[in-house]
Design a protein around this motif. Sequence first.
Motif, mmCIF file in Angstrom:
data_model
loop_
_atom_site.group_PDB
_atom_site.id
_atom_site.type_symbol
_atom_site.label_atom_id
_atom_site.label_comp_id
_atom_site.label_asym_id
_atom_site.label_seq_id
_atom_site.Cartn_x
_atom_site.Cartn_y
_atom_site.Cartn_z
ATOM 1 N N HIS A 123 0.850 -1.190 0.000
ATOM 2 C CA HIS A 123 0.000 0.000 0.000
ATOM 3 C C HIS A 123 0.889 1.245 0.000
ATOM 4 C CE1 HIS A 123 -2.655 3.070 1.929
ATOM 5 N NE2 HIS A 123 -3.573 2.501 1.198
ATOM 6 N N HIS A 156 1.768 3.187 2.551
ATOM 7 C CA HIS A 156 1.562 4.174 3.611
ATOM 8 C C HIS A 156 1.283 3.419 4.904
ATOM 9 C CE1 HIS A 156 1.152 7.050 0.300
ATOM 10 N NE2 HIS A 156 0.389 6.131 -0.270
ATOM 11 N N ASN A 167 -4.855 6.470 1.176
ATOM 12 C CA ASN A 167 -5.530 6.033 -0.061
ATOM 13 C C ASN A 167 -6.441 4.850 0.272
ATOM 14 O OD1 ASN A 167 -6.340 5.155 -2.588
ATOM 15 N ND2 ASN A 167 -4.358 5.543 -3.557
ATOM 16 N N ASP A 199 -9.209 3.748 -1.098
ATOM 17 C CA ASP A 199 -9.643 2.863 -2.180
ATOM 18 C C ASP A 199 -8.568 1.856 -2.566
ATOM 19 O OD1 ASP A 199 -12.374 4.038 -3.317
ATOM 20 O OD2 ASP A 199 -11.079 5.651 -2.609
ATOM 21 N N LEU A 200 -7.335 2.318 -2.573
ATOM 22 C CA LEU A 200 -6.235 1.399 -2.879
ATOM 23 C C LEU A 200 -6.183 0.278 -1.838
ATOM 24 C CD1 LEU A 200 -3.717 0.551 -4.467
ATOM 25 C CD2 LEU A 200 -2.375 2.113 -3.033
ATOM 26 N N GLY A 258 -2.116 6.427 -7.455
ATOM 27 C CA GLY A 258 -3.134 7.382 -7.017
ATOM 28 C C GLY A 258 -2.549 8.558 -6.262
ATOM 29 N N GLY A 259 -3.407 9.188 -5.466
ATOM 30 C CA GLY A 259 -2.962 10.322 -4.657
ATOM 31 C C GLY A 259 -2.615 11.526 -5.506
ATOM 32 N N PRO A 318 -8.204 6.505 -7.726
ATOM 33 C CA PRO A 318 -7.209 6.302 -6.666
ATOM 34 C C PRO A 318 -6.216 5.203 -7.010
ATOM 35 C CG PRO A 318 -9.339 5.430 -6.016
ATOM 36 C CD PRO A 318 -9.522 6.008 -7.373
ATOM 37 N N THR A 319 -6.480 4.475 -8.082
ATOM 38 C CA THR A 319 -5.522 3.429 -8.440
ATOM 39 C C THR A 319 -4.808 3.775 -9.749
ATOM 40 O OG1 THR A 319 -7.271 2.163 -9.522
ATOM 41 C CG2 THR A 319 -6.764 1.592 -7.246
#
Length: 428
Positions: free
Chosen positions: A190, A192, A198, A200-201, A334-335, A354-355
Motif C-alpha cells: 500500500h 503508507h 488512499n 480505495d487502494l 493514485g494520490g 485512486p488506483t
Amino acid sequence: SLPSGSTTIRQVKLEKECELRVEVTPDAPLRLRLLKGTAEIFGTELPPEIWLTIPPRQKFAVFTWHGATIEMDGPTETDYTADETPMISYVNVHAVLDARRNRAKASPSDSDTSQGPRVIVVGPTDSGKSTLSRMLLSWAAKQGWKPTFVDLDIGQGSITIPGCIAATPIELPIDPVEGIPLDMPLVYFHGHVTPSANVDLYKVLVKELAQVLERQFAGNIESRAAGMVINTMGWIEGVGYELLLHAIGTFNATVVLVLGQEKLWSMLKDVLKTKTNVDVVKLQKSGGVVSRNAKARQKARAHRIREYFYGPANDLSPHSVIANFSDLCIYRIGGGPQAPRSALPVGAEPAADPTRLIPVNVNQDLLHLVLAVSFAKEPEEIVSSNVAGFIWITDINFESKKVTYLSPSAGNLPGKYLIMGSLTWYEP
Ligand code: ADP
C-alpha cells in the motif's frame, strides 16, 4: 528489575494458569528458560531447559496451564507474575475452531462445508489482536493444521514491513524469538502506514489478496480446512469501521473475535445479525497488553524495516547497489492533487482514480523512501500484483545521475517496476 549489566540468574515459580509478563530492556536481550513443568509464549511451547535469547524491547508473557519454574538471566524493564488472564476463554475459542476444522476435513468434497473457520480479530489499538492471532495460529499448528495468517494491519506489518498487507501459511507454532517464518509470503504494498492516505487502494489490495487466497484454497483441501486467522488495524471508527466491514465481507469471515470493546462488538453483532453463518464473539483484553504511544509505534515500525534488511538478530548483510536514474522504473499509485471541479471544463468530472499509475522521475523526495519491487511484468499489472521485496534509497547523486539503494540481496532485482508511497526509514 535489576540494574543493567547484572547477570544474576533468578527463578520464578508459576502456579497453574498464571503468567510471567516481561518487558525486555531496549539495549540488551534477555536469556530465559523453562526449568520445570510446561509453559508457552503466546501459544508456542517452550522446550525444556534450553536457554532462549529474547531480543531487546520485546514484550511477552510466559503462560503455564499446569505450573512451571522459569529461569531468567539478565536485566528486564519490568517483570511480574499475573494470576488473572483471559487465556481460558482464548483456548475455548481455539477448541471451537478446532472442531470446525475437523468437520471441514471430514467433508472434503463439499465446497461449502469443507471450508474451515475464517477468523477475523478486531478491536482498538493495543487490545492484543496480534497476540491473540498468534496464539490461535500456534495452537492450530501444534495440532498439525496449516492455517493461513492474514495481516491487514499496515501500521505494524507483522509478516513483512509496515505499509503492506500480507498472508502466509503457518506450518509450525510461531517461534518466540524468530517470529513468523518468511518463506513465501504473499505481500501487497500500500505504501503508507495508514489506509487513509488512499482508502480505495487499500480496499483494492484487500480484494486482490482475498481473491488469490480463495484460488489457493480451491486447490488445497488441507489449507481450506485449516482456514485463516486475519489480524486487523486498530482503527475502528468512521472509515476504519467501514474497512473492517469490508474485510469481513471480502474474506467471507465466519468468526469475528472482538477484543476489548463492548461498543464495537454490539455494532458488529447488529450489522451482521442477518448473516447466520457469522459468529460475533466478544473477548476480554488481557491485562498484560502493553500500550504504545505514537512514538513507540513509530519506533516499532522503524525496527521492523531494519529487521527486514539486517535480520532479527542482525544476521543478514544487505547490499548497497548503485543504479543509473534511467534504470529505475518508479511508479506511484493514485494520490496527488486532484483538479478541483472549478478548474475543469463544464460537465467534466474530476479524475479521481485512486488506483491511477503515475510514473515518477528520480527526485529529491525519494531519498530515504522504502520502495517495493513489484512482480508485475507490465505497468498495467502493478496495482494488482504482489511484491517480491523492498529496497531503501540511501543516496541520490544528481550530477552523476546515480541512485544508491540498500537491497536484501546482491544482483538483479526480482522485478523491473518499483512502487513508491510515503514509507520512509532513517537508519538510527
Ligand atoms: P494490538 O495488535 O491489538 O495492537 P498486540 O497484540 O500487538 O496489540 O499487543 C501489544 C503489545 O503487548 C505487544 O508488544 C505484545 O507483545 C504485548 N503483550 C500482549 N499480551 C501480553 C501479555 N499477556 N503479557 C505481556 N505482554 C503482552
